[in-house]
Each structure stands twice: as C-alpha cells, then as structure tokens.
Scaffold this motif. Structure first.
Motif, PDB file in Angstrom:
ATOM      1  N   GLY A  80       0.803  -1.218   0.000  1.00 50.34           N
ATOM      2  CA  GLY A  80       0.000   0.000   0.000  1.00 50.34           C
ATOM      3  C   GLY A  80       0.832   1.262   0.000  1.00 50.34           C
ATOM      4  N   LEU A  81       1.997   1.238  -0.633  1.00 52.80           N
ATOM      5  CA  LEU A  81       2.859   2.414  -0.634  1.00 52.80           C
ATOM      6  C   LEU A  81       2.179   3.605  -1.304  1.00 52.80           C
ATOM      7  CD1 LEU A  81       6.389   1.059  -1.719  1.00 52.80           C
ATOM      8  CD2 LEU A  81       5.667   1.783   0.557  1.00 52.80           C
ATOM      9  N   GLY A  89       4.614   9.057  -2.839  1.00 52.48           N
ATOM     10  CA  GLY A  89       5.825   9.692  -2.332  1.00 52.48           C
ATOM     11  C   GLY A  89       6.849   8.684  -1.838  1.00 52.48           C
ATOM     12  N   THR A  90       6.390   7.706  -1.067  1.00 55.14           N
ATOM     13  CA  THR A  90       7.295   6.678  -0.550  1.00 55.14           C
ATOM     14  C   THR A  90       7.817   5.815  -1.681  1.00 55.14           C
ATOM     15  OG1 THR A  90       6.073   6.676   1.542  1.00 55.14           O
ATOM     16  CG2 THR A  90       7.526   4.793   1.112  1.00 55.14           C
ATOM     17  N   ALA A  91       6.931   5.430  -2.595  1.00 56.32           N
ATOM     18  CA  ALA A  91       7.362   4.631  -3.753  1.00 56.32           C
ATOM     19  C   ALA A  91       8.374   5.412  -4.582  1.00 56.32           C
ATOM     20  CB  ALA A  91       6.158   4.238  -4.608  1.00 56.32           C
ATOM     21  N   GLY A  92       8.150   6.699  -4.745  1.00 59.92           N
ATOM     22  CA  GLY A  92       9.074   7.535  -5.505  1.00 59.92           C
ATOM     23  C   GLY A  92      10.431   7.645  -4.825  1.00 59.92           C
ATOM     24  N   TYR A  93      10.433   7.748  -3.507  1.00 56.12           N
ATOM     25  CA  TYR A  93      11.699   7.809  -2.774  1.00 56.12           C
ATOM     26  C   TYR A  93      12.476   6.502  -2.953  1.00 56.12           C
ATOM     27  CZ  TYR A  93      15.063   7.564   0.970  1.00 56.12           C
ATOM     28  OH  TYR A  93      16.222   7.384   1.676  1.00 56.12           O
ATOM     29  N   LEU A  94      11.810   5.367  -2.749  1.00 61.10           N
ATOM     30  CA  LEU A  94      12.465   4.070  -2.911  1.00 61.10           C
ATOM     31  C   LEU A  94      12.975   3.896  -4.338  1.00 61.10           C
ATOM     32  CD1 LEU A  94      10.041   1.810  -0.847  1.00 61.10           C
ATOM     33  CD2 LEU A  94      12.347   2.566  -0.185  1.00 61.10           C
ATOM     34  N   GLN A  95      12.199   4.369  -5.295  1.00 60.08           N
ATOM     35  CA  GLN A  95      12.603   4.289  -6.695  1.00 60.08           C
ATOM     36  C   GLN A  95      13.845   5.132  -6.948  1.00 60.08           C
ATOM     37  OE1 GLN A  95       9.901   6.099  -9.457  1.00 60.08           O
ATOM     38  NE2 GLN A  95      10.603   4.818 -11.143  1.00 60.08           N
ATOM     39  N   SER A  96      13.919   6.314  -6.376  1.00 58.86           N
ATOM     40  CA  SER A  96      15.084   7.172  -6.594  1.00 58.86           C
ATOM     41  C   SER A  96      16.339   6.558  -5.988  1.00 58.86           C
ATOM     42  CB  SER A  96      14.845   8.579  -6.051  1.00 58.86           C
ATOM     43  OG  SER A  96      14.793   8.576  -4.638  1.00 58.86           O
ATOM     44  N   ALA A 113       6.433   5.696 -10.436  1.00 54.98           N
ATOM     45  CA  ALA A 113       6.692   5.392  -9.025  1.00 54.98           C
ATOM     46  C   ALA A 113       5.759   4.294  -8.505  1.00 54.98           C
ATOM     47  CB  ALA A 113       6.552   6.650  -8.178  1.00 54.98           C
ATOM     48  N   GLY A 114       4.491   4.370  -8.863  1.00 54.82           N
ATOM     49  CA  GLY A 114       3.539   3.353  -8.415  1.00 54.82           C
ATOM     50  C   GLY A 114       3.869   1.975  -8.958  1.00 54.82           C
ATOM     51  N   LEU A 167       8.432  -3.850  -6.543  1.00 48.41           N
ATOM     52  CA  LEU A 167       9.250  -4.124  -5.359  1.00 48.41           C
ATOM     53  C   LEU A 167       8.487  -4.983  -4.359  1.00 48.41           C
ATOM     54  CD1 LEU A 167      11.846  -3.673  -3.762  1.00 48.41           C
ATOM     55  CD2 LEU A 167      10.857  -1.515  -2.925  1.00 48.41           C
ATOM     56  N   ALA A 168       7.249  -4.616  -4.083  1.00 50.34           N
ATOM     57  CA  ALA A 168       6.434  -5.397  -3.146  1.00 50.34           C
ATOM     58  C   ALA A 168       6.243  -6.822  -3.654  1.00 50.34           C
ATOM     59  CB  ALA A 168       5.075  -4.714  -2.935  1.00 50.34           C
ATOM     60  N   SER A 169       5.919  -6.962  -4.927  1.00 50.69           N
ATOM     61  CA  SER A 169       5.706  -8.293  -5.506  1.00 50.69           C
ATOM     62  C   SER A 169       6.970  -9.135  -5.443  1.00 50.69           C
ATOM     63  CB  SER A 169       5.266  -8.178  -6.968  1.00 50.69           C
ATOM     64  OG  SER A 169       4.050  -7.504  -7.060  1.00 50.69           O
TER      65      SER A 169
END
Length: 136
Positions: free
Chosen positions: A27-28, A31-38, A52-53, A59-61
């Motif tokens: 359920g990211l 913003g959090t997904a974008g940070y992890l992606q960066s 980002a989504g 990543l979760a999968s």
C-alpha cells in the motif's frame, strides 16, 4: 527431499522477514514509492523508467515472491536460495553503488548505509542454501 532440516531456520526466519517487508509495501503511497525508486535508480538507472507506483508494486511483488518461496516447503532449498541470492545481490549492488551509503573506502557503511549493509546476511544465507549438498 527439497531441503534439509538445517535449512528450516534459515528459510523460515528469512522468508518471514522478506514476506512481511513485501506485504508492508503493498500500500505504498506515491511519495514513498518515488523515494524508494530514486534510491534504487542510483544503482539501477532502469528503475527510473517506471512510474513510481509501478516500481512500488514491482518491489512489493518481488519481496512477496522471494519470501513465499523461502517459506514454501515444496520449493527446493537450492531454488529458493537462488531467488534469495538474486534479490540480496541486488540489494548489495545498490549499497555499493550509492556513495551516500558507504564511507570513503566504499565498503564500510555510513549511518545511512547501515540498514542496507545489514542485508549482507541474506547473501550469506542464500549461499548456504545454494552450496549445501548432502554427502553421499
């Protein structure tokens, strides 16, 4: 047999840890997904090509699949170990390619790098699962 009794604690604890991490990322927010992606894109520029989504879901999968494979007794330890090795090698690649995570020597972790450097234990567990062979 798909695994030896000595593999049970390695697979159970590591699998539960990774599965929990993956489930927590389902359920990211953007913003959090974008940070992890960066952070990932620093080591793997291809990650920046995703939205980002999409990256967050991937990543979760990935974590859910690796964690579940480790927990599933019908998956041979060598195969589960190979999946864990690919996943953990990616984490360590990110660690070594992100200058902010290591001291100037490129090995020792900075304060920010400790969380990722700790993933080195997954490489060791993966190698134990892959390399362990029953003596004939």
């Amino acid at each position: 047999m798909g695994f030896r009794p000595s593999h049970i604690p390695l697979r159970l604890i590591t699998g539960a840890f990774i599965l929990n991490s993956g489930l927590g990322k389902t359920g990211l927010d953007e913003g959090t997904a974008g940070y992890l992606q960066s952070v990932a894109a620093t080591a793997f520029p291809q990650a920046a090509q995703l939205e980002a989504g999409q990256f967050g879901k991937l990543l979760a999968s990935s974590e859910i699949i690796v964690g579940s494979a480790l927990l599933a007794p019908f998956i041979p330890s060598r195969l589960a170990g190979l999946g864990l090795l690919a996943f953990s090698a990616g984490m360590m690649t990110m660690y070594f390619r992100t200058p902010e995570l290591t001291e100037k020597d490129g090995i020792r972790p900075t304060q920010d790098g400790i969380a990722v450097a700790k993933d080195s234990w997954m490489v060791a567990i993966a190698l134990a699962l892959v390399l362990d062979r029953k003596k004939k």
